[in-house]
Scaffold this motif. Structure first.
Motif, PDB file in Angstrom:
ATOM      1  N   ASP A 190       0.823  -1.217   0.000  1.00 38.37           N
ATOM      2  CA  ASP A 190       0.000   0.000   0.000  1.00 38.37           C
ATOM      3  C   ASP A 190       0.854   1.263   0.000  1.00 38.37           C
ATOM      4  O   ASP A 190       0.422   2.316  -0.472  1.00 38.37           O
ATOM      5  CB  ASP A 190      -0.925   0.008   1.219  1.00 38.37           C
ATOM      6  N   ASP A 191       2.084   1.156   0.540  1.00 38.01           N
ATOM      7  CA  ASP A 191       2.973   2.320   0.588  1.00 38.01           C
ATOM      8  C   ASP A 191       3.788   2.483  -0.693  1.00 38.01           C
ATOM      9  O   ASP A 191       4.499   3.471  -0.858  1.00 38.01           O
ATOM     10  CB  ASP A 191       3.934   2.201   1.778  1.00 38.01           C
ATOM     11  N   MET A 192       3.703   1.489  -1.598  1.00 35.15           N
ATOM     12  CA  MET A 192       4.531   1.490  -2.804  1.00 35.15           C
ATOM     13  C   MET A 192       3.744   1.831  -4.060  1.00 35.15           C
ATOM     14  O   MET A 192       4.250   1.687  -5.171  1.00 35.15           O
ATOM     15  CB  MET A 192       5.162   0.101  -2.980  1.00 35.15           C
ATOM     16  N   THR A 193       2.504   2.306  -3.898  1.00 32.54           N
ATOM     17  CA  THR A 193       1.616   2.487  -5.058  1.00 32.54           C
ATOM     18  C   THR A 193       2.144   3.516  -6.059  1.00 32.54           C
ATOM     19  O   THR A 193       1.756   3.487  -7.234  1.00 32.54           O
ATOM     20  CB  THR A 193       0.216   2.889  -4.593  1.00 32.54           C
ATOM     21  N   SER A 194       3.003   4.419  -5.636  1.00 29.88           N
ATOM     22  CA  SER A 194       3.556   5.422  -6.561  1.00 29.88           C
ATOM     23  C   SER A 194       5.017   5.166  -6.896  1.00 29.88           C
ATOM     24  O   SER A 194       5.660   6.007  -7.535  1.00 29.88           O
ATOM     25  CB  SER A 194       3.393   6.832  -5.962  1.00 29.88           C
ATOM     26  N   ASN A 195       5.521   4.019  -6.462  1.00 30.54           N
ATOM     27  CA  ASN A 195       6.935   3.699  -6.694  1.00 30.54           C
ATOM     28  C   ASN A 195       7.047   2.797  -7.924  1.00 30.54           C
ATOM     29  O   ASN A 195       6.831   1.586  -7.856  1.00 30.54           O
ATOM     30  CB  ASN A 195       7.510   2.997  -5.448  1.00 30.54           C
ATOM     31  N   MET A 196       7.409   3.392  -9.073  1.00 35.16           N
ATOM     32  CA  MET A 196       7.456   2.633 -10.316  1.00 35.16           C
ATOM     33  C   MET A 196       8.560   1.582 -10.300  1.00 35.16           C
ATOM     34  O   MET A 196       8.419   0.513 -10.909  1.00 35.16           O
ATOM     35  CB  MET A 196       7.650   3.576 -11.505  1.00 35.16           C
ATOM     36  N   ALA A 197       9.653   1.852  -9.596  1.00 38.25           N
ATOM     37  CA  ALA A 197      10.733   0.870  -9.512  1.00 38.25           C
ATOM     38  C   ALA A 197      10.256  -0.392  -8.799  1.00 38.25           C
ATOM     39  O   ALA A 197      10.639  -1.511  -9.165  1.00 38.25           O
ATOM     40  CB  ALA A 197      11.943   1.474  -8.791  1.00 38.25           C
ATOM     41  N   TYR A 198       9.411  -0.204  -7.793  1.00 36.68           N
ATOM     42  CA  TYR A 198       8.831  -1.347  -7.083  1.00 36.68           C
ATOM     43  C   TYR A 198       8.007  -2.201  -8.044  1.00 36.68           C
ATOM     44  O   TYR A 198       8.120  -3.428  -8.062  1.00 36.68           O
ATOM     45  CB  TYR A 198       7.967  -0.851  -5.925  1.00 36.68           C
ATOM     46  N   PHE A 199       7.179  -1.563  -8.852  1.00 38.24           N
ATOM     47  CA  PHE A 199       6.324  -2.309  -9.773  1.00 38.24           C
ATOM     48  C   PHE A 199       7.134  -2.980 -10.882  1.00 38.24           C
ATOM     49  O   PHE A 199       6.782  -4.061 -11.344  1.00 38.24           O
ATOM     50  CB  PHE A 199       5.237  -1.395 -10.347  1.00 38.24           C
ATOM     51  N   ASP A 200       8.228  -2.340 -11.302  1.00 40.09           N
ATOM     52  CA  ASP A 200       9.107  -2.988 -12.280  1.00 40.09           C
ATOM     53  C   ASP A 200       9.718  -4.254 -11.691  1.00 40.09           C
ATOM     54  O   ASP A 200       9.801  -5.297 -12.356  1.00 40.09           O
ATOM     55  CB  ASP A 200      10.210  -2.023 -12.718  1.00 40.09           C
ATOM     56  N   PHE A 201      10.164  -4.162 -10.440  1.00 39.93           N
ATOM     57  CA  PHE A 201      10.752  -5.303  -9.749  1.00 39.93           C
ATOM     58  C   PHE A 201       9.708  -6.405  -9.569  1.00 39.93           C
ATOM     59  O   PHE A 201       9.981  -7.590  -9.786  1.00 39.93           O
ATOM     60  CB  PHE A 201      11.291  -4.843  -8.392  1.00 39.93           C
ATOM     61  N   ARG A 202       8.502  -5.996  -9.204  1.00 43.86           N
ATOM     62  CA  ARG A 202       7.391  -6.946  -9.008  1.00 43.86           C
ATOM     63  C   ARG A 202       7.063  -7.660 -10.317  1.00 43.86           C
ATOM     64  O   ARG A 202       6.857  -8.873 -10.347  1.00 43.86           O
ATOM     65  CB  ARG A 202       6.184  -6.178  -8.469  1.00 43.86           C
ATOM     66  N   ARG A 203       7.005  -6.903 -11.425  1.00 44.68           N
ATOM     67  CA  ARG A 203       6.702  -7.497 -12.725  1.00 44.68           C
ATOM     68  C   ARG A 203       7.782  -8.488 -13.152  1.00 44.68           C
ATOM     69  O   ARG A 203       7.487  -9.540 -13.735  1.00 44.68           O
ATOM     70  CB  ARG A 203       6.526  -6.393 -13.775  1.00 44.68           C
ATOM     71  N   ALA A 204       9.038  -8.140 -12.860  1.00 40.44           N
ATOM     72  CA  ALA A 204      10.135  -9.056 -13.208  1.00 40.44           C
ATOM     73  C   ALA A 204      10.034 -10.369 -12.446  1.00 40.44           C
ATOM     74  O   ALA A 204      10.280 -11.439 -13.012  1.00 40.44           O
ATOM     75  CB  ALA A 204      11.480  -8.367 -12.932  1.00 40.44           C
TER      76      ALA A 204
END
Length: 247
Positions: free
Chosen positions: A227-241
């Motif tokens: 919930d704290d990472m919703t605006s962190n694009m690097a987090y989502f890139d890592f998650r997608r990988a």
């Protein structure tokens, strides 16, 4: 310091024509929190059972502190999804079952019990029977029952998957608190990518047929709430990988 080492481990279940896991190698340190993630049926639970000593690998070897694992031991605890609590015992009796069977001194058991009841928020429920408790409270009992043994390695096999999101987040924090105070090696199996990102210092991805370790990654988002990472694009890139490795 390497506590647990798997060297090219392979296993096939009796009466099965197919290998469950093959060529599994890893090295885990003491005082570490590790998550294994991968598709269903890939051999994650098989690997935990081998580490626990419930079965022996047919290829390779598993070592703890440099010695081959040849049988089950209280030094390697495991919490299953169904918890396997004893309904005829109350909360305190369930938690202290292991050390009582090992005949540890009563004062030592009582000290550990009081500490764990406090840490897990079970102090007011210590005399309740487990069938009187909610699923979240029963899972706290299951965690405390393993942590009271002070195992060098503690494994959780999809232990939080049946809980709703709110209770699951509470359990995540309780697990982190218990791990911080114990300094042991914790291994968590999960299908939940966000649970893996929150709980895993190291994320171990299993995939393939038979199952093997596809990649091990150090997690820069350890203890970072989704919930704290919703605006962190690097987090989502890592998650997608990570998702791509699983799929």
């Amino acid at each position: 310091m390497v506590l647990l080492e798997a060297r090219n481990v392979g296993y096939k279940y009796p009466r099965s024509d197919d290998q469950s896991i093959s060529q599994v190698s890893l090295a885990l340190n003491s005082n570490s929190l590790n998550v294994i993630i991968g598709p269903s049926g890939i051999g994650k639970s098989t690997l935990l059972n081998l580490i626990a000593g419930y079965a022996m690998p047919q290829a390779g070897e598993l070592l703890m502190n440099g010695a081959r694992i040849t049988q089950a031991s209280w030094q390697r605890g495991i919490v299953f999804q169904d918890m396997a609590l004893y309904p005829w015992l109350n909360v305190s009796q369930n938690i202290t079952f292991g050390p009582r069977m090992r005949k540890l001194p009563a004062t030592q058991i009582e000290q550990r019990l009081t500490s764990l009841l406090t840490q897990t928020g079970l102090l007011d429920f210590k005399n309740k029977y487990v069938y009187e408790l909610s699923g979240g409270l029963r899972q706290r009992v299951a965690l405390a029952r393993e942590f009271i043994n002070q195992p060098a390695i503690l494994m959780l096999d999809e232990s939080f998957s049946a809980l709703d999101n709110h209770i699951r987040k509470e359990m995540h924090q309780i697990l982190l608190d218990l791990w911080t105070s114990s300094g042991n090696c914790v291994i968590v199996i999960t299908h939940d990518i966000d649970e893996a990102l929150f709980l895993g210092q190291k994320i171990i991805v299993m995939n393939g047929d038979p199952g093997t370790i596809k990649q091990t990654v150090v997690n820069p988002y350890f203890k970072s709430n989704f919930d704290d990472m919703t605006s962190n694009m690097a987090y989502f890139d890592f998650r997608r990988a990570l998702l791509a490795l699983i799929e």
